[in-house]
Write a protein that holds these residues in place. Structure first.
Motif, mmCIF file in Angstrom:
data_model
loop_
_atom_site.group_PDB
_atom_site.id
_atom_site.type_symbol
_atom_site.label_atom_id
_atom_site.label_comp_id
_atom_site.label_asym_id
_atom_site.label_seq_id
_atom_site.Cartn_x
_atom_site.Cartn_y
_atom_site.Cartn_z
ATOM 1 N N ARG A 1 6.297 13.337 6.157
ATOM 2 C CA ARG A 1 6.689 11.926 6.111
ATOM 3 C C ARG A 1 5.735 11.072 6.932
ATOM 4 N N ALA A 2 5.424 11.540 8.147
ATOM 5 C CA ALA A 2 4.511 10.780 9.002
ATOM 6 C C ALA A 2 3.112 10.726 8.401
ATOM 7 N N ASP A 3 2.660 11.822 7.756
ATOM 8 C CA ASP A 3 1.343 11.821 7.133
ATOM 9 C C ASP A 3 1.276 10.835 5.977
ATOM 10 N N ALA A 4 2.356 10.717 5.208
ATOM 11 C CA ALA A 4 2.367 9.765 4.098
ATOM 12 C C ALA A 4 2.245 8.330 4.614
ATOM 13 N N HIS B 1 4.838 -3.344 7.782
ATOM 14 C CA HIS B 1 6.250 -2.969 7.761
ATOM 15 C C HIS B 1 6.486 -1.852 6.745
ATOM 16 N N ARG B 2 7.245 -0.843 7.163
ATOM 17 C CA ARG B 2 7.537 0.282 6.282
ATOM 18 C C ARG B 2 8.629 -0.122 5.294
ATOM 19 N N LEU B 3 8.295 -0.085 4.037
ATOM 20 C CA LEU B 3 9.223 -0.551 3.018
ATOM 21 C C LEU B 3 10.080 0.561 2.436
ATOM 22 N N ALA B 4 9.478 1.712 2.137
ATOM 23 C CA ALA B 4 10.245 2.753 1.456
ATOM 24 C C ALA B 4 9.605 4.110 1.699
ATOM 25 N N HIS B 5 10.436 5.121 1.573
ATOM 26 C CA HIS B 5 9.989 6.507 1.643
ATOM 27 C C HIS B 5 10.887 7.340 0.751
ATOM 28 N N ARG B 6 10.273 8.307 0.083
ATOM 29 C CA ARG B 6 11.048 9.179 -0.783
ATOM 30 C C ARG B 6 10.376 10.537 -0.876
ATOM 31 N N ARG B 7 11.170 11.582 -0.792
ATOM 32 C CA ARG B 7 10.666 12.947 -0.969
ATOM 33 C C ARG B 7 11.064 13.422 -2.366
ATOM 34 N N ILE B 8 10.050 13.790 -3.155
ATOM 35 C CA ILE B 8 10.260 14.234 -4.529
ATOM 36 C C ILE B 8 10.050 15.746 -4.569
ATOM 37 N N LEU C 1 6.601 16.194 -2.846
ATOM 38 C CA LEU C 1 5.732 15.052 -2.587
ATOM 39 C C LEU C 1 6.456 14.088 -1.662
ATOM 40 N N ASP C 2 5.756 13.643 -0.618
ATOM 41 C CA ASP C 2 6.286 12.613 0.265
ATOM 42 C C ASP C 2 5.587 11.302 -0.057
ATOM 43 N N CYS C 3 6.327 10.340 -0.556
ATOM 44 C CA CYS C 3 5.794 9.044 -0.961
ATOM 45 C C CYS C 3 6.227 7.984 0.045
ATOM 46 N N ALA C 4 5.279 7.154 0.465
ATOM 47 C CA ALA C 4 5.556 6.096 1.434
ATOM 48 C C ALA C 4 4.906 4.806 0.963
ATOM 49 N N VAL C 5 5.566 3.682 1.256
ATOM 50 C CA VAL C 5 5.075 2.355 0.890
ATOM 51 C C VAL C 5 5.175 1.458 2.118
ATOM 52 N N VAL C 6 4.098 0.740 2.437
ATOM 53 C CA VAL C 6 4.071 -0.204 3.551
ATOM 54 C C VAL C 6 3.643 -1.559 3.019
ATOM 55 N N ALA C 7 4.066 -2.601 3.708
ATOM 56 C CA ALA C 7 3.708 -3.963 3.328
ATOM 57 C C ALA C 7 2.387 -4.356 3.953
ATOM 58 N N ARG C 8 1.932 -5.548 3.616
ATOM 59 C CA ARG C 8 0.654 -6.013 4.125
ATOM 60 C C ARG C 8 0.685 -6.201 5.637
ATOM 61 N N ASN C 9 1.852 -6.544 6.175
ATOM 62 C CA ASN C 9 1.977 -6.737 7.618
ATOM 63 C C ASN C 9 2.258 -5.443 8.372
ATOM 64 N N TYR D 1 0.855 -1.173 0.000
ATOM 65 C CA TYR D 1 0.000 0.000 0.000
ATOM 66 C C TYR D 1 0.903 1.239 0.000
ATOM 67 N N ALA D 2 0.560 2.193 -0.821
ATOM 68 C CA ALA D 2 1.351 3.412 -0.945
ATOM 69 C C ALA D 2 0.478 4.623 -0.658
ATOM 70 N N ALA D 3 1.126 5.743 -0.383
ATOM 71 C CA ALA D 3 0.425 7.002 -0.141
ATOM 72 C C ALA D 3 1.350 8.147 -0.505
ATOM 73 N N VAL D 4 0.760 9.254 -0.885
ATOM 74 C CA VAL D 4 1.510 10.448 -1.278
ATOM 75 C C VAL D 4 0.909 11.631 -0.537
ATOM 76 N N ASP D 5 1.734 12.306 0.235
ATOM 77 C CA ASP D 5 1.328 13.533 0.908
ATOM 78 C C ASP D 5 1.794 14.711 0.061
ATOM 79 N N TRP D 6 0.849 15.522 -0.389
ATOM 80 C CA TRP D 6 1.121 16.579 -1.362
ATOM 81 C C TRP D 6 1.374 17.903 -0.658
ATOM 82 N N SER D 7 2.270 18.694 -1.208
ATOM 83 C CA SER D 7 2.500 20.069 -0.784
ATOM 84 C C SER D 7 2.883 20.877 -2.016
ATOM 85 N N ASP D 8 3.047 22.177 -1.841
ATOM 86 C CA ASP D 8 3.350 23.031 -2.987
ATOM 87 C C ASP D 8 4.811 22.981 -3.393
ATOM 88 N N ARG D 9 5.662 22.292 -2.640
ATOM 89 C CA ARG D 9 7.080 22.214 -2.973
ATOM 90 C C ARG D 9 7.582 20.797 -3.220
#
Length: 410
Positions: free
Chosen positions: A102-105, A22-29, A12-20, A2-10
């Motif tokens: 990051r936490a919101d994503a 577990h936090r798999l990845a995070h990236r700020r674009i 994007l915070d992208c986060a990916v978690v597994a089914r259990n 499952y992924a999520a993107v927290d949007w702002s005007d400067r």
């Protein structure tokens, strides 16, 4: 995953978690560091799942944003999460003590993981329906600004110029004639010094063409009546303030009228325009607001009750054991709720079946005006859902068949 993107005007915070969980990845674009933010999101998803990265759902609080529309065009699944639900989850979560992007994503991704079928992909209407929604909302916002400026103008006039408030008993201060007279005479001293010919000229320029001389005579006598006056310096300052508020009102009136014309022109070109305007009490403006909020995607509301719940015209039922309670639905689409409520009120004078149904709810069931009008709005929405599904125009005999038969029997 499952992924999520927290949007702002400067960024994007992208986060990916597994089914259990577990936090798999995070990236700020960051926008200034990339020319293709959607491609960067795809690269992040591809790094987590090489084969099925396109099927990973992406949660967001702003599904109508430009970035998320580009994600859908790229084949990604975007799921909208209501900001109020996210705020409640953020308040109750233990993922972090302080709020951050990051936490919101990660929070949005966690809500997707634990929500099950609660969150679904965003149903997209056609570009034409989306344009109608934008115009209808802009026109409604212009009307609110017009009322705000009108009340502000009246509040200013009451303090030093009460004759202007009572000068037009049949019209309001937002009428073109009233605004033209106030622009020429923003103080009671200037209004009392104006002649009947000057009043007549102003009225003609404002668009009046019947009984102009009689109206000019009435205004001349009205503004020359003895009344309380403030200090001349204070009166002059109030006149300057009135001109400023009046300019705001003029701009709000012009914007509301122009947006109303543009909204009606865009609405008439839509295939569902004839169907919506066939309902009693629904014209181009109300029809554009209703169409803009419900969209033209038929799969969005499988049943008529789903549409009524979205508009907030059906109660919420609470049942636990032997207790059973119904309460007012407060969480609904406000724009659609106001539009269908106004359409139901207008249908009382346009539809005999609607008037008979309203009177039946009031007399036989003892409901209040608001309750009867809410049930009438729900009845119209059910009929609208049926007409949209079958592509049939509104039929008075079928929409209020039971009411019309009972009325004939009585």
């Amino acid at each position: 995953m499952y992924a999520a993107v927290d949007w702002s005007d400067r960024w994007l915070d992208c986060a990916v978690v597994a089914r259990n969980g577990h936090r798999l990845a995070h990236r700020r674009i960051t926008y200034k560091d990339t020319n293709d933010p959607v491609g960067d999101v795809q690269e992040l998803l591809r790094s987590c799942n090489r084969t099925r990265w396109r099927t990973i759902p992406i949660g967001t609080e702003d599904p109508d944003g430009l970035v998320f529309q580009a994600m859908e065009d790229a084949g990604l699944t975007v799921i909208g999460i209501d900001p109020m639900l996210a705020a409640r989850a953020r308040k109750a979560t233990t993922l972090g003590l302080t709020k951050s992007d990051r936490a919101d994503a990660f929070l949005l991704a966690e809500m997707l993981r634990t929500g099950g079928d609660r969150f679904r992909p965003v149903p997209r209407s056609s570009p034409q329906a989306q344009a109608i929604r934008i115009l209808a909302r802009a026109q409604a916002a212009a009307v609110k600004r017009r009322y705000r400026a009108l009340h502000q103008l009246r509040a200013v006039l009451v303090t030093y110029y009460p004759a202007a408030v009572t000068a037009w008993p049949r019209l309001t201060l937002r009428h073109a004639q009233a605004r033209a007279v106030l622009a020429a005479a923003p103080t009671p001293t200037q209004a009392a010094a104006m002649s009947r010919g000057e009043f007549a000229r102003i009225l003609r320029e404002a668009g009046r063409w019947r009984t102009v001389d009689d109206e000019a005579e009435r205004l001349s006598l009205h503004f020359r009546r003895p009344a309380l006056r403030t200090h001349p310096a204070v009166e002059t300052a109030r006149g300057v303030e009135t001109i400023g508020v009046l300019n705001t009102l003029n701009h709000a009136c012009d914007a509301a009228d122009q947006l109303a014309e543009q909204t009606a022109e865009a609405f008439i070109l839509h295939p569902d325009a004839a169907l919506l305007t066939s309902f009693p009490g629904i014209g181009p403006l109300l029809g554009s607001r209703i169409l803009g909020e419900i969209g033209d995607t038929r799969e969005r509301f499988p049943t008529a009750r789903n549409l009524c719940a979205y508009a907030g015209v059906v109660p919420v039922v609470w049942a636990s054991g032997l207790s059973h309670r119904a309460s007012h639905r407060r969480f609904a689409n406000e724009m659609l709720h106001n539009a269908i409520w106004q359409a139901a009120f207008c249908s009382l004078t346009k539809s005999p079946g609607a008037a008979a149904y309203y009177r039946q709810r009031r007399d036989k069931r003892g409901e209040t005006h608001n309750a009867a009008l809410r049930n009438l709005a729900a009845r119209l929405l059910r009929a609208l859902h049926h007409c949209l599904a079958t592509r049939l125009l509104y039929d008075e005999a079928l929409a209020f068949r039971d009411t019309n038969s009972a009325h004939r029997t009585a």
